[in-house]
Design a protein around this motif. Sequence first.
Motif, PDB file in Angstrom:
ATOM      1  N   GLN A 135      -6.806  -2.034  15.339  1.00 41.99           N
ATOM      2  CA  GLN A 135      -5.911  -2.713  14.405  1.00 41.99           C
ATOM      3  C   GLN A 135      -6.697  -3.523  13.380  1.00 41.99           C
ATOM      4  O   GLN A 135      -6.320  -3.607  12.215  1.00 41.99           O
ATOM      5  CB  GLN A 135      -4.932  -3.614  15.159  1.00 41.99           C
ATOM      6  N   ARG A 143       5.481   4.413   5.750  1.00 39.56           N
ATOM      7  CA  ARG A 143       5.592   5.361   4.648  1.00 39.56           C
ATOM      8  C   ARG A 143       6.913   6.090   4.669  1.00 39.56           C
ATOM      9  O   ARG A 143       7.374   6.566   3.640  1.00 39.56           O
ATOM     10  CB  ARG A 143       4.473   6.393   4.723  1.00 39.56           C
ATOM     11  N   LEU A 169      -6.995  -2.447   4.464  1.00 32.85           N
ATOM     12  CA  LEU A 169      -6.012  -2.831   3.463  1.00 32.85           C
ATOM     13  C   LEU A 169      -6.631  -3.595   2.308  1.00 32.85           C
ATOM     14  O   LEU A 169      -5.965  -3.921   1.336  1.00 32.85           O
ATOM     15  CB  LEU A 169      -4.909  -3.682   4.107  1.00 32.85           C
ATOM     16  N   GLN A 186      -7.670  -1.432  10.626  1.00 33.55           N
ATOM     17  CA  GLN A 186      -6.551  -1.204   9.718  1.00 33.55           C
ATOM     18  C   GLN A 186      -6.413  -2.370   8.749  1.00 33.55           C
ATOM     19  O   GLN A 186      -6.148  -2.194   7.563  1.00 33.55           O
ATOM     20  CB  GLN A 186      -5.240  -1.097  10.506  1.00 33.55           C
ATOM     21  N   ARG A 241       1.956   0.293  11.898  1.00 34.23           N
ATOM     22  CA  ARG A 241       0.965   1.103  11.218  1.00 34.23           C
ATOM     23  C   ARG A 241       1.524   1.590   9.898  1.00 34.23           C
ATOM     24  O   ARG A 241       2.725   1.795   9.748  1.00 34.23           O
ATOM     25  CB  ARG A 241       0.599   2.288  12.095  1.00 34.23           C
ATOM     26  N   ILE A 242       0.626   1.806   9.012  1.00 34.72           N
ATOM     27  CA  ILE A 242       1.076   2.153   7.673  1.00 34.72           C
ATOM     28  C   ILE A 242       1.809   3.490   7.649  1.00 34.72           C
ATOM     29  O   ILE A 242       2.730   3.686   6.867  1.00 34.72           O
ATOM     30  CB  ILE A 242      -0.109   2.137   6.681  1.00 34.72           C
ATOM     31  N   GLU A 243       1.440   4.363   8.527  1.00 33.84           N
ATOM     32  CA  GLU A 243       2.106   5.670   8.543  1.00 33.84           C
ATOM     33  C   GLU A 243       3.596   5.519   8.797  1.00 33.84           C
ATOM     34  O   GLU A 243       4.421   6.260   8.266  1.00 33.84           O
ATOM     35  CB  GLU A 243       1.516   6.581   9.624  1.00 33.84           C
ATOM     36  N   GLN A 276       3.282   1.417  -1.825  1.00 37.56           N
ATOM     37  CA  GLN A 276       3.822   1.344  -3.176  1.00 37.56           C
ATOM     38  C   GLN A 276       5.275   0.911  -3.234  1.00 37.56           C
ATOM     39  O   GLN A 276       6.025   1.320  -4.114  1.00 37.56           O
ATOM     40  CB  GLN A 276       3.641   2.679  -3.908  1.00 37.56           C
ATOM     41  N   ASN A 333      -7.353   3.524  -1.599  1.00 35.32           N
ATOM     42  CA  ASN A 333      -8.215   2.658  -0.822  1.00 35.32           C
ATOM     43  C   ASN A 333      -8.434   3.205   0.560  1.00 35.32           C
ATOM     44  O   ASN A 333      -9.520   3.187   1.094  1.00 35.32           O
ATOM     45  CB  ASN A 333      -7.582   1.272  -0.731  1.00 35.32           C
ATOM     46  N   LEU A 334      -7.392   3.658   1.106  1.00 30.80           N
ATOM     47  CA  LEU A 334      -7.523   4.127   2.469  1.00 30.80           C
ATOM     48  C   LEU A 334      -8.440   5.321   2.547  1.00 30.80           C
ATOM     49  O   LEU A 334      -9.189   5.487   3.491  1.00 30.80           O
ATOM     50  CB  LEU A 334      -6.143   4.480   3.017  1.00 30.80           C
ATOM     51  N   HIS A 340       0.816  -1.208   0.000  1.00 32.13           N
ATOM     52  CA  HIS A 340       0.000   0.000   0.000  1.00 32.13           C
ATOM     53  C   HIS A 340       0.848   1.256   0.000  1.00 32.13           C
ATOM     54  O   HIS A 340       0.379   2.328  -0.374  1.00 32.13           O
ATOM     55  CB  HIS A 340      -0.955  -0.007   1.194  1.00 32.13           C
ATOM     56  N   MET A 355      -3.321   4.033  -1.263  1.00 25.70           N
ATOM     57  CA  MET A 355      -3.752   5.272  -0.625  1.00 25.70           C
ATOM     58  C   MET A 355      -5.169   5.593  -1.020  1.00 25.70           C
ATOM     59  O   MET A 355      -5.961   6.075  -0.239  1.00 25.70           O
ATOM     60  CB  MET A 355      -2.825   6.411  -1.033  1.00 25.70           C
ATOM     61  N   ASP A 415      -8.304  -4.349  -0.988  1.00 28.66           N
ATOM     62  CA  ASP A 415      -8.408  -3.591  -2.228  1.00 28.66           C
ATOM     63  C   ASP A 415      -8.802  -4.533  -3.346  1.00 28.66           C
ATOM     64  O   ASP A 415      -9.126  -5.686  -3.107  1.00 28.66           O
ATOM     65  CB  ASP A 415      -7.081  -2.888  -2.529  1.00 28.66           C
TER      66      ASP A 415
END
Lengths: 601, 163
Positions: free
Chosen positions: B38, A136, B45, B41, A131-133, A50, B3-4, A48, B1, B47
């Motif tokens: 969580q 990144r 994800l 989250q 977490r995705i943040e 990328q 998707n989020l 996600h 992104m 998609d």
Amino acid sequence: MTVEEVKLQAAKANGGHGAKDQFPIGMRVLAVDDDPTCLKLLEKLLQHCQYHVTTTGQAATALKLLREKKDQFDLVISDVHMPDMDGFKLLELVGLEMDLPVIMLSANGETQTVMKGITHGACDYLLKPVRIEQLRTIWQHVVRRRSCDARNNGNDNDDSSKKLQVASAEGDNGGGNRNKRTSRRVRDDNGDDGDDSDENSNENGDSSTQKKPRVVWSVELHRKFVASVNQLGIDKAVPKKILDLMNVENITRENVASHLQKYRLYLKRLSVDASRQANLTAAFGGRNPAYVNMGLDAFRQYNAYGRYRPVPTTNHSQPNNLLARMNSPAFGMHGLLPSQPLQIGHTQNNLSTSLGNVGGVNNGNLIRGAHMPLQDTSKCFPTGPSGPFNSFVGESPQFPDLGRCNTTWSTAVSSSNVQELGQKDRIVNGPKLEPLSSFTEASSQIPLLGNEMQSQVASLASNGLPMPFTQEAVPFAYGSSTNSREMLNNNLALSNSGINSSLPNLHIDGSVFERNIDGSVVTRQTLDGSNSGGGGVPPLQDGRIDHQAVNSHLNYNNELMGTSRLQRGLSGGLDDIVVDMFKLDHADNGVPFIDGDWELV
Amino acid sequence: MRNLRLNSDSRRAARGDRAGALIRTGRILSRLGYLDEQFCQVEDLQDEASPNFAEEVATLFFKDSARLISNVEQALEKYPKDFNRWDAYMQQLKGSCSSIGASRMKSECMSFRDYCGQGNVEGCMRSFHKVKREHGALRQKLEAYFQLLRQAGPAGAATRPGM
């Protein structure tokens, strides 16, 4: 993804700076985690962001992948707790072999564990659940590392990154610049989360966060180095040119720069020695710090020496033997087996050898030996024979004899000289030398007193007297100035080689002298062998010293060097030498060290 | 992104249709404490590439956690009072729980580890039972949840967050 990958490659071609906008996209990440749930999640998260993700549940597989396709990954994320291999171990290996940034991942967020991760070289430490943040921003680690590399390779002159300490000693060539650059680099490198590396910094004191394999300044390498320096002229030798001349791979300008610093200090020390009678002392001096830091237990006791530093006429009861030896005609300097004892500085072995020779008179040996061996072993210790003694002085209380010898020598001066030298050595060698654990071993083997000393010396010797510069010593010793020290060095070299042959375990590390800057540094280097960059004392790997061999070497060395030096220094100079030697050691112990030139007290 | 961005909770919950009901079910599970943020989250994800991502992860989780639980069980039998070992095994399970957002199970894992730290065998046994119980309960609820989602069919899928 394909397009992105292409973009990424283009970005890379630009050094990663050009396509900043695109770069994080398509960054190739290898994710390692034995927990399939976490791994799947991680994979998805990274996708996600990328990034281009490869996953594996086993550390072994990860390593295999990395080794096979070294250039196909930009970053590694790994769990800490894995069944087949400890995450930290994987971290280290990746850092060493592939020099890729590694991010640790764990459900365990205890400070201790996190600290461990950082000290093992992790760029970052993330807590699960991730977490995705957080993911990144991980690309920053890649960029940072790249720019570090660029900076390292692009630097032009002598800015051996973190040789702040050396700066003080060297003072030339923009030591100031060096410092500035170093601090700048430190700041940049350590951007965020401890880009580790502190621990893994090279011998060269490469402060960057990259974990480069340590450069081992082997005899051969040092020889090339010295040849290059001589060719360029010591005044004109700059790291870049030296590097070019040397034409050796896997060495950066940084490595050369730091080595050069040490070398310069070493030469300086030599000249100082030459000017003084206590050539030997000087040699020792340089070494002492190294030795001192070696952490030899035996050497620790050496503090006793320090004692008599201030008092030139310290009482060395023990030295009697030494004196006797020293005074004996044959003894002269020879008696001390300087070469060997000095080597102790390098590798503690020297110490033992010298000690051995001296027998009860540790001091005598040390001092003498220190001088002489040091010279020979100057290779090992750039700082000079004092090296071995230095260590003694500082650390080994075990050499009470030496202290006693002082009286015999009644040369407070020498000890001071020695110390000075030691100090210099230390200064020269930025790289942090840790007390050589191996030395400790050796030191314990080196009975300070007489017989004990012999065994200790032997043990030291066996540990591989650092005589890295055996060969080198010869070249520059002879070729360059007429310093007696140089000659001694040569002798040492010779003797070293001799010793080496007899003591297979001895590891002569040309870089020994480099390392001695602060004793401890030297120690480590020599001990580890791998660190040899420092040219400290060769690791006392075996801890066993062949007394005879050492002694014979020392004798040989003595003969080689002995004459000029001995004659010079002996005339009552023994005392000086002793004092010097002790002084050097003392320096390590924190005893007031005579800064600057080694002076015969 | 993308998707989020689409996965906004309010958007999801606002649906009055069946999909909305499903979403709310998920939130109920959260509110009950079985699952926490969580898990959201994880769901986020999802998609086009993996429309059933949450379910896949959940399946994987239950399979793996069953194995980890049995590891702990064996350790409790074979290595009496080997708190370090027990703790190590439980730590793995706890890590897994936190990844999927199984909050109640996770807190039982944590109390087990506390008992290990105290050297309290009785406490360990008790909390281990609770871990197993929570594990079973969560599995049941999630299975029901995913089944609902499947039954929602294309409509449900279409309205699922991020889809």
